[in-house]
Design a protein around this motif. Sequence first.
Motif, PDB file in Angstrom:
ATOM      1  N   UNK A 198      -3.368   6.320  -2.037  1.00 24.20           N
ATOM      2  CA  UNK A 198      -2.650   5.195  -1.447  1.00 24.20           C
ATOM      3  C   UNK A 198      -1.349   4.865  -2.131  1.00 24.20           C
ATOM      4  N   UNK A 199      -0.981   5.659  -3.130  1.00 26.85           N
ATOM      5  CA  UNK A 199       0.233   5.363  -3.883  1.00 26.85           C
ATOM      6  C   UNK A 199       1.490   5.410  -3.043  1.00 26.85           C
ATOM      7  N   UNK A 200       1.650   6.472  -2.275  1.00 24.45           N
ATOM      8  CA  UNK A 200       2.844   6.604  -1.443  1.00 24.45           C
ATOM      9  C   UNK A 200       2.945   5.469  -0.427  1.00 24.45           C
ATOM     10  N   UNK A 201       1.839   5.142   0.198  1.00 33.16           N
ATOM     11  CA  UNK A 201       1.853   4.090   1.222  1.00 33.16           C
ATOM     12  C   UNK A 201       2.235   2.744   0.611  1.00 33.16           C
ATOM     13  N   UNK A 202       1.646   2.426  -0.526  1.00 28.44           N
ATOM     14  CA  UNK A 202       1.966   1.173  -1.227  1.00 28.44           C
ATOM     15  C   UNK A 202       3.447   1.129  -1.599  1.00 28.44           C
ATOM     16  N   UNK A 203       3.932   2.194  -2.217  1.00 32.53           N
ATOM     17  CA  UNK A 203       5.305   2.211  -2.705  1.00 32.53           C
ATOM     18  C   UNK A 203       6.321   2.177  -1.568  1.00 32.53           C
ATOM     19  N   UNK A 204       6.069   2.954  -0.529  1.00 33.23           N
ATOM     20  CA  UNK A 204       7.014   3.002   0.578  1.00 33.23           C
ATOM     21  C   UNK A 204       7.093   1.659   1.310  1.00 33.23           C
TER      22      UNK A 204
END
Length: 251
Positions: free
Chosen positions: A231-237
């Motif tokens: 979920x890192x990319x989704x959170x950051x984006x």
Amino acid sequence: MISTVADFHREVAGRLDTLAQRAADGTFDPAVDLLVNALEAGGVIQAFGTGHSEAFAMEIAGRAGGLIPTTRIALRDVVLHGERSVADLEGATMERDPDIVAELLAASPLHPEDVFVIASNSGVNGSIVGLALAVKERGHKVIAVTSMEHTMAVPPKHPSGQRLADVADVVLDNLAPFGDATLTLGEKYGAGAVSSLTAAFIAQALTLGVTERMLAAGSVPPLYISANSPGGDEHNHALEERYRGRIRRSG
């Protein structure tokens, strides 16, 4: 076995202990105040460093555990986003050139409420002092991270006759010795450079200070999580989208 590593460890640990004590004593608070005020006003944190001090800017902007409303300014921006050729990046010419500042600013996404954090161990090169002067003239606040021992031992190189420490609103000493090397090997060989380590510690201390201040005020700190976590990319984006056109992650 490298016996001098223990000596280097003592040099590093002693400086980090001093910085930690200064943080506890409130020495970093004026810098945290400027950063929090900028973010609350809708600004972002602009980080700049040349040479090895670019590592400090990388600690401030665009890393896991760091604040999302941050941008790293780099000399290569005038190639990637300006009209300079790649050949112009060779050597230290641009780092020492005060006239590069206009091109840097033209290639950077800026907002009136942004705050600048500028790192330079020597604090005297033309691009460093020139950028600090230029953004101060535009009304931005400037936080400097520099070696006070080194900068006061060398003559200013900027035409203004000023050092980064003379221009900044807040100055944080990275505690590096003159020449950066903490050890002398043999009779004259300096080694064990420390400024990158202490500057990284300062960068993280500032990030922690801002995060604590926002949490105490009931705000949600906009922090990156590792892109390599689920979920890192989704959170950051999702959070980066709030600052579309204001922050840059390329280069």
